[in-house]
Design a protein around this motif. Structure first.
Motif, PDB file in Angstrom:
ATOM      1  N   ALA A 192      40.095  61.868  -0.090  1.00  0.00           N
ATOM      2  CA  ALA A 192      40.197  61.283   1.245  1.00  0.00           C
ATOM      3  C   ALA A 192      39.093  61.822   2.142  1.00  0.00           C
ATOM      4  CB  ALA A 192      41.560  61.597   1.843  1.00  0.00           C
ATOM      5  N   SER A 193      38.380  60.910   2.791  1.00  0.00           N
ATOM      6  CA  SER A 193      37.374  61.357   3.741  1.00  0.00           C
ATOM      7  C   SER A 193      38.060  61.660   5.064  1.00  0.00           C
ATOM      8  CB  SER A 193      36.291  60.298   3.922  1.00  0.00           C
ATOM      9  OG  SER A 193      36.862  59.108   4.415  1.00  0.00           O
ATOM     10  N   SER A 194      37.502  62.596   5.796  1.00  0.00           N
ATOM     11  CA  SER A 194      38.115  63.012   7.043  1.00  0.00           C
ATOM     12  C   SER A 194      37.863  61.992   8.142  1.00  0.00           C
ATOM     13  CB  SER A 194      37.556  64.369   7.466  1.00  0.00           C
ATOM     14  OG  SER A 194      38.102  64.744   8.714  1.00  0.00           O
ATOM     15  N   LEU A 195      38.906  61.725   8.917  1.00  0.00           N
ATOM     16  CA  LEU A 195      38.793  60.820  10.057  1.00  0.00           C
ATOM     17  C   LEU A 195      38.881  61.602  11.358  1.00  0.00           C
ATOM     18  CD1 LEU A 195      41.038  57.949   8.688  1.00  0.00           C
ATOM     19  CD2 LEU A 195      38.545  58.066   8.721  1.00  0.00           C
ATOM     20  N   SER A 196      38.608  62.892  11.272  1.00  0.00           N
ATOM     21  CA  SER A 196      38.662  63.788  12.413  1.00  0.00           C
ATOM     22  C   SER A 196      37.452  63.584  13.319  1.00  0.00           C
ATOM     23  CB  SER A 196      38.678  65.238  11.912  1.00  0.00           C
ATOM     24  OG  SER A 196      38.437  66.134  12.962  1.00  0.00           O
ATOM     25  N   SER A 197      37.644  63.847  14.604  1.00  0.00           N
ATOM     26  CA  SER A 197      36.512  63.762  15.534  1.00  0.00           C
ATOM     27  C   SER A 197      35.528  64.903  15.299  1.00  0.00           C
ATOM     28  CB  SER A 197      37.011  63.785  16.977  1.00  0.00           C
ATOM     29  OG  SER A 197      37.651  65.015  17.258  1.00  0.00           O
ATOM     30  N   ASP A 198      35.960  65.939  14.604  1.00  0.00           N
ATOM     31  CA  ASP A 198      35.111  67.107  14.356  1.00  0.00           C
ATOM     32  C   ASP A 198      34.387  67.062  13.014  1.00  0.00           C
ATOM     33  OD1 ASP A 198      35.785  68.232  16.794  1.00  0.00           O
ATOM     34  OD2 ASP A 198      37.472  69.347  15.969  1.00  0.00           O
ATOM     35  N   ALA A 199      34.657  66.044  12.177  1.00  0.00           N
ATOM     36  CA  ALA A 199      34.051  65.971  10.845  1.00  0.00           C
ATOM     37  C   ALA A 199      32.976  64.892  10.816  1.00  0.00           C
ATOM     38  CB  ALA A 199      35.121  65.681   9.802  1.00  0.00           C
ATOM     39  N   TYR A 200      31.839  65.248  10.280  1.00  0.00           N
ATOM     40  CA  TYR A 200      30.721  64.312  10.153  1.00  0.00           C
ATOM     41  C   TYR A 200      30.370  64.157   8.683  1.00  0.00           C
ATOM     42  CZ  TYR A 200      29.804  64.462  15.162  1.00  0.00           C
ATOM     43  OH  TYR A 200      29.901  64.334  16.516  1.00  0.00           O
ATOM     44  N   SER A 201      29.995  62.950   8.282  1.00  0.00           N
ATOM     45  CA  SER A 201      29.529  62.742   6.917  1.00  0.00           C
ATOM     46  C   SER A 201      28.151  63.375   6.773  1.00  0.00           C
ATOM     47  CB  SER A 201      29.448  61.244   6.600  1.00  0.00           C
ATOM     48  OG  SER A 201      28.380  60.653   7.322  1.00  0.00           O
ATOM     49  N   ARG A 202      27.764  63.612   5.570  1.00  0.00           N
ATOM     50  CA  ARG A 202      26.452  64.199   5.309  1.00  0.00           C
ATOM     51  C   ARG A 202      25.336  63.298   5.846  1.00  0.00           C
ATOM     52  NH1 ARG A 202      25.216  68.354   2.964  1.00  0.00           N
ATOM     53  NH2 ARG A 202      23.326  68.818   1.859  1.00  0.00           N
ATOM     54  N   ASP A 203      25.523  61.982   5.745  1.00  0.00           N
ATOM     55  CA  ASP A 203      24.518  61.028   6.220  1.00  0.00           C
ATOM     56  C   ASP A 203      24.388  61.023   7.741  1.00  0.00           C
ATOM     57  OD1 ASP A 203      24.026  60.292   3.611  1.00  0.00           O
ATOM     58  OD2 ASP A 203      25.339  58.544   3.690  1.00  0.00           O
ATOM     59  N   SER A 204      25.441  61.469   8.459  1.00  0.00           N
ATOM     60  CA  SER A 204      25.403  61.479   9.928  1.00  0.00           C
ATOM     61  C   SER A 204      24.620  62.659  10.489  1.00  0.00           C
ATOM     62  CB  SER A 204      26.823  61.528  10.495  1.00  0.00           C
ATOM     63  OG  SER A 204      27.496  60.346  10.190  1.00  0.00           O
ATOM     64  N   ALA A 205      24.476  63.685   9.674  1.00  0.00           N
ATOM     65  CA  ALA A 205      23.757  64.870  10.154  1.00  0.00           C
ATOM     66  C   ALA A 205      22.312  64.511  10.476  1.00  0.00           C
ATOM     67  CB  ALA A 205      23.803  65.978   9.104  1.00  0.00           C
ATOM     68  N   ARG A 206      21.834  65.032  11.580  1.00  0.00           N
ATOM     69  CA  ARG A 206      20.456  64.868  12.041  1.00  0.00           C
ATOM     70  C   ARG A 206      20.106  63.426  12.375  1.00  0.00           C
ATOM     71  NH1 ARG A 206      16.650  68.441   8.334  1.00  0.00           N
ATOM     72  NH2 ARG A 206      15.189  67.466   9.732  1.00  0.00           N
ATOM     73  N   GLN A 207      21.118  62.604  12.678  1.00  0.00           N
ATOM     74  CA  GLN A 207      20.892  61.233  13.098  1.00  0.00           C
ATOM     75  C   GLN A 207      21.191  61.114  14.590  1.00  0.00           C
ATOM     76  OE1 GLN A 207      19.690  58.713  11.075  1.00  0.00           O
ATOM     77  NE2 GLN A 207      19.446  60.409   9.636  1.00  0.00           N
ATOM     78  N   MET A 208      20.344  60.387  15.311  1.00  0.00           N
ATOM     79  CA  MET A 208      20.567  60.199  16.732  1.00  0.00           C
ATOM     80  C   MET A 208      21.807  59.332  16.942  1.00  0.00           C
ATOM     81  SD  MET A 208      17.992  58.852  19.679  1.00  0.00           S
ATOM     82  CE  MET A 208      18.057  57.124  19.298  1.00  0.00           C
ATOM     83  N   GLN A 209      22.625  59.718  17.913  1.00  0.00           N
ATOM     84  CA  GLN A 209      23.825  58.972  18.247  1.00  0.00           C
ATOM     85  C   GLN A 209      23.857  58.739  19.746  1.00  0.00           C
ATOM     86  OE1 GLN A 209      27.185  61.009  16.538  1.00  0.00           O
ATOM     87  NE2 GLN A 209      26.279  61.033  14.509  1.00  0.00           N
ATOM     88  N   THR A 210      24.481  57.651  20.164  1.00  0.00           N
ATOM     89  CA  THR A 210      24.581  57.319  21.575  1.00  0.00           C
ATOM     90  C   THR A 210      25.838  57.942  22.153  1.00  0.00           C
ATOM     91  OG1 THR A 210      23.460  55.232  21.122  1.00  0.00           O
ATOM     92  CG2 THR A 210      24.629  55.409  23.222  1.00  0.00           C
ATOM     93  N   VAL A 211      25.722  58.550  23.334  1.00  0.00           N
ATOM     94  CA  VAL A 211      26.850  59.208  23.985  1.00  0.00           C
ATOM     95  C   VAL A 211      27.190  58.448  25.260  1.00  0.00           C
ATOM     96  CG1 VAL A 211      27.702  61.342  25.023  1.00  0.00           C
ATOM     97  CG2 VAL A 211      26.133  61.448  23.070  1.00  0.00           C
ATOM     98  N   TYR A 212      28.473  58.106  25.385  1.00  0.00           N
ATOM     99  CA  TYR A 212      28.995  57.471  26.591  1.00  0.00           C
ATOM    100  C   TYR A 212      30.013  58.432  27.198  1.00  0.00           C
ATOM    101  CZ  TYR A 212      27.279  53.257  24.224  1.00  0.00           C
ATOM    102  OH  TYR A 212      26.506  52.330  23.575  1.00  0.00           O
ATOM    103  N   TYR A 213      30.171  58.382  28.505  1.00  0.00           N
ATOM    104  CA  TYR A 213      31.184  59.198  29.180  1.00  0.00           C
ATOM    105  C   TYR A 213      32.230  58.275  29.769  1.00  0.00           C
ATOM    106  CZ  TYR A 213      28.000  63.051  28.551  1.00  0.00           C
ATOM    107  OH  TYR A 213      27.197  64.010  27.981  1.00  0.00           O
ATOM    108  N   GLY A 214      33.470  58.759  29.786  1.00  0.00           N
ATOM    109  CA  GLY A 214      34.528  57.935  30.333  1.00  0.00           C
ATOM    110  C   GLY A 214      35.798  58.733  30.559  1.00  0.00           C
ATOM    111  N   THR A 215      36.863  58.004  30.878  1.00  0.00           N
ATOM    112  CA  THR A 215      38.154  58.603  31.181  1.00  0.00           C
ATOM    113  C   THR A 215      39.208  57.995  30.269  1.00  0.00           C
ATOM    114  OG1 THR A 215      37.473  58.836  33.487  1.00  0.00           O
ATOM    115  CG2 THR A 215      39.832  59.008  33.034  1.00  0.00           C
ATOM    116  N   VAL A 216      40.022  58.852  29.663  1.00  0.00           N
ATOM    117  CA  VAL A 216      41.100  58.389  28.790  1.00  0.00           C
ATOM    118  C   VAL A 216      42.101  57.594  29.624  1.00  0.00           C
ATOM    119  CG1 VAL A 216      43.009  59.080  27.297  1.00  0.00           C
ATOM    120  CG2 VAL A 216      40.829  60.328  27.187  1.00  0.00           C
ATOM    121  N   GLN A 217      42.407  56.376  29.188  1.00  0.00           N
ATOM    122  CA  GLN A 217      43.382  55.524  29.867  1.00  0.00           C
ATOM    123  C   GLN A 217      44.763  55.672  29.231  1.00  0.00           C
ATOM    124  OE1 GLN A 217      42.483  53.461  32.695  1.00  0.00           O
ATOM    125  NE2 GLN A 217      40.923  55.032  32.433  1.00  0.00           N
TER     126      GLN A 217
END
Length: 152
Positions: A21-46
């Motif tokens: 099972a691959s992790s679906l945690s917000s703290d776990a990244y796949s190996r392919d995600s490492a060192r890749q640029m990602q877009t960050v948005y800010y918001g408020t939990v509804q």
């Protein structure tokens, strides 16, 4: 001795499945995600809603179950009866193995609705390992492949 081998194979198969099972945690990244640029948005939990994330359904569970079922079926009877028991055990074991894999890898998650600062509202489902509260400020991180997570 045959029963011991069967039990050992079944336990090893279940342990193997739980590692698939691959992790679906917000703290776990796949190996392919490492060192890749990602877009960050800010918001408020509804809102936050508890959900079930279904488990994996791969040929591994079916195969492990079929092998175990075939081994068990082969220990029954003799001649044609043994052959039928082996085939029947393999078929039933495949179905049971598939169901076991899905059940073992199923997990609780959160559906988190976030109102982004740009006015857009998004909903992200992820593992229930980090809890959030309505009104809390968060980051929504989106990878190029569409993978999205909510973090602090």
């Amino acid at each position: 001795m045959k029963h011991l081998i069967t039990v050992v194979l079944a336990v090893a198969g279940l342990a193997f499945l739980s590692g698939c099972a691959s992790s679906l945690s917000s703290d776990a990244y796949s190996r392919d995600s490492a060192r890749q640029m990602q877009t960050v948005y800010y918001g408020t939990v509804q809102s936050i809603r508890t959900v079930q994330i279904e488990g994996t359904k791969t040929p591994i569970g079916t195969g492990a179950g079929a092998i175990t079922g075939g081994i068990l079926g082969n220990q029954v009877g003799g001649g044609t009866g043994r052959a039928l028991a082996t085939v029947g055990g393999a078929l039933l074991g495949g179905v049971a193995g598939s169901a076991a894999e899905e059940g073992i890898t199923r997990q609780t998650g959160y559906e988190i609705s976030v109102r982004l600062d740009n006015g857009r509202t998004v909903s992200i489902v992820q593992a229930a390992d980090v809890s959030f509260q309505p009104g809390e400020r968060v980051r929504v991180i989106e990878a190029r492949d569409g993978t999205t997570r909510v973090t602090r």
